[in-house]
Design an enzyme around this catalytic site. Structure first.
Site, mmCIF file in Angstrom:
data_model
loop_
_atom_site.group_PDB
_atom_site.id
_atom_site.type_symbol
_atom_site.label_atom_id
_atom_site.label_comp_id
_atom_site.label_asym_id
_atom_site.label_seq_id
_atom_site.Cartn_x
_atom_site.Cartn_y
_atom_site.Cartn_z
ATOM 1 N N GLN A 80 0.823 -1.199 0.000
ATOM 2 C CA GLN A 80 0.000 0.000 0.000
ATOM 3 C C GLN A 80 0.864 1.259 0.000
ATOM 4 O O GLN A 80 1.960 1.265 0.556
ATOM 5 C CB GLN A 80 -0.921 -0.006 1.225
ATOM 6 C CG GLN A 80 -1.914 -1.158 1.204
ATOM 7 C CD GLN A 80 -3.013 -0.962 2.236
ATOM 8 O OE1 GLN A 80 -3.246 0.133 2.715
ATOM 9 N NE2 GLN A 80 -3.689 -2.034 2.569
ATOM 10 N N HIS A 81 0.343 2.290 -0.605
ATOM 11 C CA HIS A 81 1.036 3.568 -0.658
ATOM 12 C C HIS A 81 0.457 4.511 0.406
ATOM 13 O O HIS A 81 -0.698 4.360 0.827
ATOM 14 C CB HIS A 81 0.889 4.188 -2.050
ATOM 15 C CG HIS A 81 1.655 3.450 -3.102
ATOM 16 N ND1 HIS A 81 2.829 3.944 -3.645
ATOM 17 C CD2 HIS A 81 1.443 2.255 -3.698
ATOM 18 C CE1 HIS A 81 3.293 3.081 -4.541
ATOM 19 N NE2 HIS A 81 2.463 2.049 -4.594
#
Length: 211
Positions: A80-81
């Site tokens: 995930q960013h």
């Protein structure tokens, strides 16, 4: 984890894990009779005995039980960013690569390790399925091809769709409970060999081994 080349078609699997040389694996463990297919990317994950993956599978920060079948292009716990930052680009945590610092953002990588995915025993994950962060999939479940799983899946339940939803149970609740009680996946190899043919007859199997 012991690493060897994936057996050729005329060779058999063995107690030692079979890992294709094209796969990229970091700090992970694979049990006995396991097989990791071509071009897999596996990070800090655990594979129970007899579990196998096909080609182009990604697994991050995941605990996988025994006898699981993972089809090609499945992605378990995709990275995930940081959506709360000004930019989501990975330069903010991979600082060294871009010359923005002498050390990467270690706290961010520790955050990625939280909420690991947990997959029970005898789970079948279909082609191209995606299992999101923190999800738990119960023993005996089936995840349909192309599904995006964002919520937990109960044991012996078939789930599919985007986002994935339960479609139906594989067995009645009573039968599922009996199988969970028997826990055949924990049997030693000798007992599996002795009762191997009986795995094809669910009702007879439960009559014989259920309490």
């Amino acid at each position: 984890m012991s690493m060897i080349f994936k057996p050729k078609k005329d060779e058999k699997l063995s107690v030692s894990p079979a890992v294709h040389h094209s796969s990229f694996i970091i700090d992970s463990y694979a049990g006995e009779w396991t097989s990791i297919g071509e071009r897999n990317k596996i990070i800090e994950s655990k594979f129970g005995d007899y579990t196998y993956t096909m080609d182009d599978v990604t697994v991050n920060y995941t605990e996988i039980g025994k006898f699981c079948s993972i089809a090609s292009h499945a992605c378990i716990n995709p990275v995930q960013h940081p959506m709360d930052r000004v930019t989501q680009h990975h330069m903010t945590y991979r600082k060294v690569d871009y010359g923005f610092g002498n050390q990467d953002d270690l706290e961010f990588f520790d955050w990625r390790r939280t909420n690991r995915v947990k997959i029970g025993h005898d789970v079948w994950i279909g082609h191209g399925a995606i299992i999101m962060k923190g999800v738990e999939i119960g023993t005996g479940a089936v995840i349909g091809s192309g599904a995006v799983v964002t919520k937990d899946v109960e044991p012996y339940t078939i789930a599919a769709g985007v986002p994935a939803k339960p479609l139906k149970r594989r067995f009645s609740e009573k039968t599922a409970d009996k199988l969970l009680e028997i826990a055949w996946w924990d049997w030693p190899r000798e007992k599996l060999e002795a009762h191997f043919e009986e795995l094809n007859d669910t009702e007879g199997f439960i009559r014989k081994f259920g309490s």
